[in-house]
Motif scaffolding. Structure first.
Motif, PDB file in Angstrom:
ATOM      1  N   VAL A  51      38.574  23.830  48.829  1.00 42.85           N
ATOM      2  CA  VAL A  51      38.677  22.510  49.462  1.00 42.85           C
ATOM      3  C   VAL A  51      40.126  22.053  49.546  1.00 42.85           C
ATOM      4  N   ALA A  52      41.017  22.972  49.904  1.00 42.46           N
ATOM      5  CA  ALA A  52      42.435  22.625  50.018  1.00 42.46           C
ATOM      6  C   ALA A  52      42.604  21.496  51.025  1.00 42.46           C
ATOM      7  N   GLY A  53      43.397  20.511  50.677  1.00 40.89           N
ATOM      8  CA  GLY A  53      43.658  19.373  51.552  1.00 40.89           C
ATOM      9  C   GLY A  53      42.729  18.199  51.321  1.00 40.89           C
ATOM     10  N   PHE A  54      41.660  18.390  50.561  1.00 42.39           N
ATOM     11  CA  PHE A  54      40.728  17.304  50.252  1.00 42.39           C
ATOM     12  C   PHE A  54      41.089  16.727  48.883  1.00 42.39           C
ATOM     13  N   SER A  55      41.158  15.403  48.802  1.00 46.51           N
ATOM     14  CA  SER A  55      41.370  14.757  47.508  1.00 46.51           C
ATOM     15  C   SER A  55      40.011  14.499  46.862  1.00 46.51           C
ATOM     16  N   GLU A  56      40.033  14.084  45.598  1.00 48.45           N
ATOM     17  CA  GLU A  56      38.774  13.782  44.913  1.00 48.45           C
ATOM     18  C   GLU A  56      38.010  12.668  45.624  1.00 48.45           C
ATOM     19  N   GLU A  57      38.741  11.736  46.233  1.00 49.95           N
ATOM     20  CA  GLU A  57      38.098  10.633  46.945  1.00 49.95           C
ATOM     21  C   GLU A  57      37.436  11.097  48.242  1.00 49.95           C
ATOM     22  N   ASP A  58      37.875  12.229  48.782  1.00 45.37           N
ATOM     23  CA  ASP A  58      37.301  12.768  50.020  1.00 45.37           C
ATOM     24  C   ASP A  58      36.023  13.558  49.775  1.00 45.37           C
ATOM     25  N   LEU A  59      35.709  13.844  48.521  1.00 41.63           N
ATOM     26  CA  LEU A  59      34.571  14.704  48.176  1.00 41.63           C
ATOM     27  C   LEU A  59      33.475  13.896  47.493  1.00 41.63           C
ATOM     28  N   SER A  60      32.236  14.284  47.739  1.00 42.58           N
ATOM     29  CA  SER A  60      31.113  13.686  47.024  1.00 42.58           C
ATOM     30  C   SER A  60      30.102  14.779  46.687  1.00 42.58           C
ATOM     31  N   ILE A  61      29.493  14.632  45.510  1.00 38.00           N
ATOM     32  CA  ILE A  61      28.498  15.588  45.032  1.00 38.00           C
ATOM     33  C   ILE A  61      27.257  14.799  44.660  1.00 38.00           C
ATOM     34  N   THR A  62      26.118  15.164  45.245  1.00 33.80           N
ATOM     35  CA  THR A  62      24.858  14.497  44.941  1.00 33.80           C
ATOM     36  C   THR A  62      23.773  15.553  44.745  1.00 33.80           C
ATOM     37  N   GLY A  72      32.357  16.756  52.186  1.00 36.47           N
ATOM     38  CA  GLY A  72      33.782  16.484  52.268  1.00 36.47           C
ATOM     39  C   GLY A  72      34.117  15.807  53.574  1.00 36.47           C
ATOM     40  N   ARG A  73      34.880  14.732  53.481  1.00 40.08           N
ATOM     41  CA  ARG A  73      35.309  14.004  54.678  1.00 40.08           C
ATOM     42  C   ARG A  73      36.695  13.465  54.431  1.00 40.08           C
ATOM     43  N   GLN A  74      37.653  13.958  55.230  1.00 40.20           N
ATOM     44  CA  GLN A  74      39.022  13.499  55.094  1.00 40.20           C
ATOM     45  C   GLN A  74      39.248  12.275  55.962  1.00 40.20           C
ATOM     46  N   ALA A  75      40.091  11.395  55.465  1.00 38.42           N
ATOM     47  CA  ALA A  75      40.454  10.214  56.243  1.00 38.42           C
ATOM     48  C   ALA A  75      41.302  10.649  57.433  1.00 38.42           C
ATOM     49  N   ASP A  76      41.222   9.898  58.505  1.00 34.10           N
ATOM     50  CA  ASP A  76      42.013  10.181  59.705  1.00 34.10           C
ATOM     51  C   ASP A  76      43.493  10.058  59.365  1.00 34.10           C
ATOM     52  N   PRO A  77      44.306  11.072  59.719  1.00 34.97           N
ATOM     53  CA  PRO A  77      45.727  11.021  59.338  1.00 34.97           C
ATOM     54  C   PRO A  77      46.496   9.875  59.978  1.00 34.97           C
ATOM     55  N   GLY A  78      45.931   9.232  60.946  1.00 35.31           N
ATOM     56  CA  GLY A  78      46.596   8.087  61.566  1.00 35.31           C
ATOM     57  C   GLY A  78      47.125   8.422  62.945  1.00 35.31           C
ATOM     58  N   GLU A  79      47.347   7.380  63.699  1.00 35.82           N
ATOM     59  CA  GLU A  79      47.820   7.542  65.068  1.00 35.82           C
ATOM     60  C   GLU A  79      49.324   7.753  65.150  1.00 35.82           C
ATOM     61  N   ASP A  80      50.051   7.459  64.066  1.00 41.09           N
ATOM     62  CA  ASP A  80      51.505   7.528  64.117  1.00 41.09           C
ATOM     63  C   ASP A  80      52.044   8.954  63.967  1.00 41.09           C
ATOM     64  N   ARG A  81      51.177   9.925  63.658  1.00 43.48           N
ATOM     65  CA  ARG A  81      51.622  11.306  63.493  1.00 43.48           C
ATOM     66  C   ARG A  81      51.456  12.067  64.805  1.00 43.48           C
ATOM     67  N   ILE A  82      52.462  12.824  65.169  1.00 42.10           N
ATOM     68  CA  ILE A  82      52.421  13.642  66.382  1.00 42.10           C
ATOM     69  C   ILE A  82      52.499  15.101  65.948  1.00 42.10           C
ATOM     70  N   PHE A  83      51.434  15.851  66.220  1.00 46.92           N
ATOM     71  CA  PHE A  83      51.382  17.259  65.851  1.00 46.92           C
ATOM     72  C   PHE A  83      51.866  18.108  67.020  1.00 46.92           C
TER      73      PHE A  83
END
Length: 136
Positions: A51-62, A72-83
């Motif tokens: 799960v590289a790139g996922f923080s503990e807050e991005d993961l849930s176990i049930t 696993g769900r990552q937050a949107d990196p934001g609109e200010d980043r240009i890849f």
């Protein structure tokens, strides 16, 4: 010729749901994220997900209906980043593992981009029961 299924075998009483569990698990299989399953002791197992790139807050176990579900769900990196190139997958995932009766989650932790989920199986007591036979 009649197809003999696991649930219809005369000596396997009460196992009719096992075949449905196997079918449900086979349908939900995908390759992301990659994972390992290992036996860490006689009655202990470890599931490790990459799960590289996922923080503990991005993961849930049930645990739902005897299924261990890791999401696993990552937050949107934001609109200010240009890849200029985006090759690192930032997609959400859901992995489900069917747990046998008596298997419980002992704990989970992250280390070096890996999520470890530890499982333990409670060893049931051997119970001998005598059944009285009634006359007519």
């Amino acid at each position: 010729m009649t197809k003999l299924t696991l649930g219809s075998h005369p000596f396997l009483l009460g196992f009719d749901q096992l075949e449905r569990l196997v079918e449900r698990t086979a349908k939900s299989e995908n390759g992301y994220p990659p994972f390992n399953i290992e036996q860490s002791a006689d009655n202990a197992y470890r599931i490790t997900l990459a799960v590289a790139g996922f923080s503990e807050e991005d993961l849930s176990i049930t645990v739902e209906d005897r299924q261990l579900i890791v999401r696993g769900r990552q937050a949107d990196p934001g609109e200010d980043r240009i890849f200029l190139h985006r090759g690192i997958a930032a997609r959400q995932f859901q992995k489900a593992f069917v747990l046998a009766d008596g298997v419980e989650v002992a704990g989970a932790n992250t280390e070096n981009g890996l999520l470890h989920v530890d499982l333990k199986r409670a060893v049931p007591e051997t119970i001998v029961q005598t059944i009285k036979i009634n006359k007519g």
